[in-house]
Write a protein that holds these residues in place. Structure first.
Motif, PDB file in Angstrom:
ATOM      1  N   LEU A 147      51.445  66.370 100.731  1.00  7.50           N
ATOM      2  CA  LEU A 147      49.938  66.137 100.070  1.00  7.50           C
ATOM      3  C   LEU A 147      49.013  66.063 101.071  1.00  7.50           C
ATOM      4  O   LEU A 147      47.766  66.552 101.033  1.00  7.50           O
ATOM      5  N   SER A 148      49.408  65.391 102.374  1.00  5.70           N
ATOM      6  CA  SER A 148      48.365  65.056 103.240  1.00  5.70           C
ATOM      7  C   SER A 148      48.001  66.301 104.038  1.00  5.70           C
ATOM      8  O   SER A 148      46.936  66.610 104.184  1.00  5.70           O
ATOM      9  N   GLY A 149      48.904  67.539 103.968  1.00  6.95           N
ATOM     10  CA  GLY A 149      48.735  68.645 104.533  1.00  6.95           C
ATOM     11  C   GLY A 149      47.997  69.353 103.410  1.00  6.95           C
ATOM     12  O   GLY A 149      46.829  70.092 104.048  1.00  6.95           O
ATOM     13  N   MET A 150      47.954  69.472 102.249  1.00  4.56           N
ATOM     14  CA  MET A 150      47.222  70.197 101.534  1.00  4.56           C
ATOM     15  C   MET A 150      46.130  69.695 101.204  1.00  4.56           C
ATOM     16  O   MET A 150      45.045  70.379 101.167  1.00  4.56           O
ATOM     17  N   ALA A 202      35.041  57.138 107.618  1.00 11.02           N
ATOM     18  CA  ALA A 202      36.029  56.306 108.376  1.00 11.02           C
ATOM     19  C   ALA A 202      35.570  54.851 108.635  1.00 11.02           C
ATOM     20  O   ALA A 202      36.409  53.934 108.509  1.00 11.02           O
ATOM     21  N   ALA A 203      34.371  54.667 108.885  1.00 15.07           N
ATOM     22  CA  ALA A 203      33.805  53.133 108.981  1.00 15.07           C
ATOM     23  C   ALA A 203      34.045  52.591 107.649  1.00 15.07           C
ATOM     24  O   ALA A 203      34.372  51.291 107.559  1.00 15.07           O
ATOM     25  N   LEU A 234      42.687  60.276  99.913  1.00 10.29           N
ATOM     26  CA  LEU A 234      41.121  60.346  99.721  1.00 10.29           C
ATOM     27  C   LEU A 234      40.116  60.487 100.947  1.00 10.29           C
ATOM     28  O   LEU A 234      39.424  61.442 101.257  1.00 10.29           O
ATOM     29  N   ILE A 235      40.551  59.795 102.111  1.00  9.31           N
ATOM     30  CA  ILE A 235      39.925  59.769 103.176  1.00  9.31           C
ATOM     31  C   ILE A 235      40.030  61.157 103.979  1.00  9.31           C
ATOM     32  O   ILE A 235      39.061  61.706 104.448  1.00  9.31           O
ATOM     33  N   LEU A 249      37.996  63.886 102.066  1.00 13.70           N
ATOM     34  CA  LEU A 249      36.538  63.580 102.493  1.00 13.70           C
ATOM     35  C   LEU A 249      36.268  64.249 103.909  1.00 13.70           C
ATOM     36  O   LEU A 249      35.058  64.632 103.985  1.00 13.70           O
ATOM     37  N   ARG A 250      37.036  63.726 105.034  1.00 15.30           N
ATOM     38  CA  ARG A 250      36.780  64.036 106.345  1.00 15.30           C
ATOM     39  C   ARG A 250      36.635  65.646 106.464  1.00 15.30           C
ATOM     40  O   ARG A 250      36.072  66.449 106.934  1.00 15.30           O
ATOM     41  N   SER A 251      37.805  66.165 105.779  1.00 17.49           N
ATOM     42  CA  SER A 251      37.727  67.649 105.811  1.00 17.49           C
ATOM     43  C   SER A 251      36.442  68.342 105.164  1.00 17.49           C
ATOM     44  O   SER A 251      35.967  69.652 105.309  1.00 17.49           O
ATOM     45  N   VAL A 252      35.702  67.764 104.036  1.00 15.72           N
ATOM     46  CA  VAL A 252      34.616  68.117 103.372  1.00 15.72           C
ATOM     47  C   VAL A 252      33.528  68.443 104.696  1.00 15.72           C
ATOM     48  O   VAL A 252      32.967  69.225 104.934  1.00 15.72           O
TER      49      VAL A 252
END
Length: 403
Positions: free
Chosen positions: A46-49, A86-87, A105-106, A109-112
């Motif tokens: 899931l982390s990869g997806m 991240a903060a 979720l993080i 969002l970072r990938s967004v």
């Protein structure tokens, strides 16, 4: 004049490299936290997806934004968004115990943020780099990106071992702030002025697609590349299995394979940026794909003996090198030939295709690799890539004769 654009490029590039290293360190720490807390294959999958999902969903919107608004502002906003995420997660982790799924979720969002940043940055570079220098700059960019892939995980591992996770997460914020400050300090020429900015979304997407229909050679290259990526991208998930199950080697050997791949990318990027500057960029891009296929074939033909592992590591280094032999001239060709007011959408569409090929490739190759063995899948992948590339080169030659 030459020093002028170089100063701009290296100012931006130093900031981007700091951001990439910070992001790679945080990415490693988050993945390691998920693995150590859960030990779940499902969670790792899931982390990869979630890392690919935003590109599949938002690349069209990111391309339109890169052509409609200030690319410099988009890059700064995206970097700061990633750092702020991240903060915020670091602060929440410091104050309370969060469930592990929140890391997904993080990562999402970072990938967004990355989805919006990448096409804007690629489309912005031709605004201040001369067209004849785009190949060299592409090599420098890829060299710094490859270096970040090497330094980031090492930094993430060291920080994760020495500090709590919330402290590690702050490296993302530090890198984002530095990258944004350096980019803000650079004067970037204005983007090409678009007439009638309020056109519909579907029409703008069609205009981005029209780039590849107008340049049939480029469109065919992207089609062949997409099909080859179905074979290539899932192989990154099989490196550990080749090392541990096929060669019966250790985790150290597994990490050495990853380092070999990144070093291959760095060496090829340096050569493409400083020594080798092919005039026939599309032909060079095809040769890069052909080289990737050949490296995969070598991996698939090796026997399960320890001496062969060293050949496998060398072949993986060549795979990384040929990856940049393909990427650098292709990106330079796109930056030099695509109209500036459509470039963001064109790069976003290529990112969309890449994000789709990863899950498709995993869905196709995983059951086959389970049945025939991982080493034979390397062989099948190599043959498939070589055949597709040969077909692409034949069609490209015919298109070139018609011009």
């Amino acid at each position: 004049m030459e020093g002028h654009w170089k100063r701009k490029f290296f100012t931006v590039a130093i900031g981007q490299m700091a951001s990439l290293i910070g992001s790679a360190a945080v990415q490693f720490a988050l993945i390691w936290w998920i693995a150590s807390e859960t030990g779940s294959v499902t969670m790792m999958g899931l982390s990869g997806m979630v890392a690919f999902l935003p590109a599949a969903l938002l690349s069209p919107a990111a391309g339109i934004a890169a052509d409609r608004y200030s690319r410099k502002a988009i890059c700064i906003a995206s970097d700061l968004f990633i750092g702020a995420v991240a903060a915020a997660f670091a602060l929440l982790l410091w104050r309370c115990a969060l469930p592990v799924w929140t890391a997904l979720l993080i990562l999402f969002l970072r990938s967004v943020g990355n989805t919006f940043q990448q096409p804007a940055m690629q489309a912005m570079i031709p605004q201040f780099v001369p067209a004849e220098e785009l190949m060299r700059v592409g090599g420098w960019n890829q060299m710094m990106t490859s270096g970040s892939f090497l330094l980031g995980p090492a930094l993430g591992a060291a920080l994760y071992a020495a500090f709590p996770l919330p402290v590690v997460l702050l490296t993302d914020l530090a890198g984002a702030v530095l990258a944004s400050a350096l980019l803000a300090a650079v004067s970037i020429p204005r983007e090409p002025v678009r007439q009638d900015r309020e056109r519909g979304t579907l029409r703008e997407l069609r205009e981005g697609l029209q780039v590849f229909l107008d340049d049939r050679a480029l469109g065919w290259m992207i089609a062949v590349e997409t099909l080859c990526m179905i074979f290539i991208l899932p192989l990154s998930s099989f490196y550990p299995l080749m090392t541990s199950d096929y060669f019966r080697a250790t985790a150290w050997h597994g990490s050495a394979v990853e380092v070999a791949y990144a070093l291959g990318m760095m060496v090829a990027a340096w050569l493409m940026g400083s020594v080798i500057r092919p005039k026939r960029q599309m032909f060079a891009a095809y040769l890069g794909m052909l080289g990737m296929g050949a490296a995969c074939i070598v991996c698939g033909l090796l026997p399960p003996q320890m001496w062969a592992w060293y050949v496998f590591a060398l072949a993986c280094g060549l795979l990384g090198a040929f990856c940049n032999v393909h990427n650098v001239p292709l990106v330079a060709y796109m930056q030099a030939t695509i109209p500036g007011d459509r470039m963001g959408r064109a790069f976003a569409l290529t990112a969309l295709m890449a994000s789709i090929t990863m899950p498709v490739g995993l869905a196709v190759c995983t059951p086959i690799a389970e049945r025939i063995g991982v080493h034979l899948w390397f062989l099948v992948s190599g043959v498939g890539i070589c055949l597709l590339t040969a077909l692409g080169m034949l069609v490209h030659a015919r298109l070139a004769r018609r011009k």
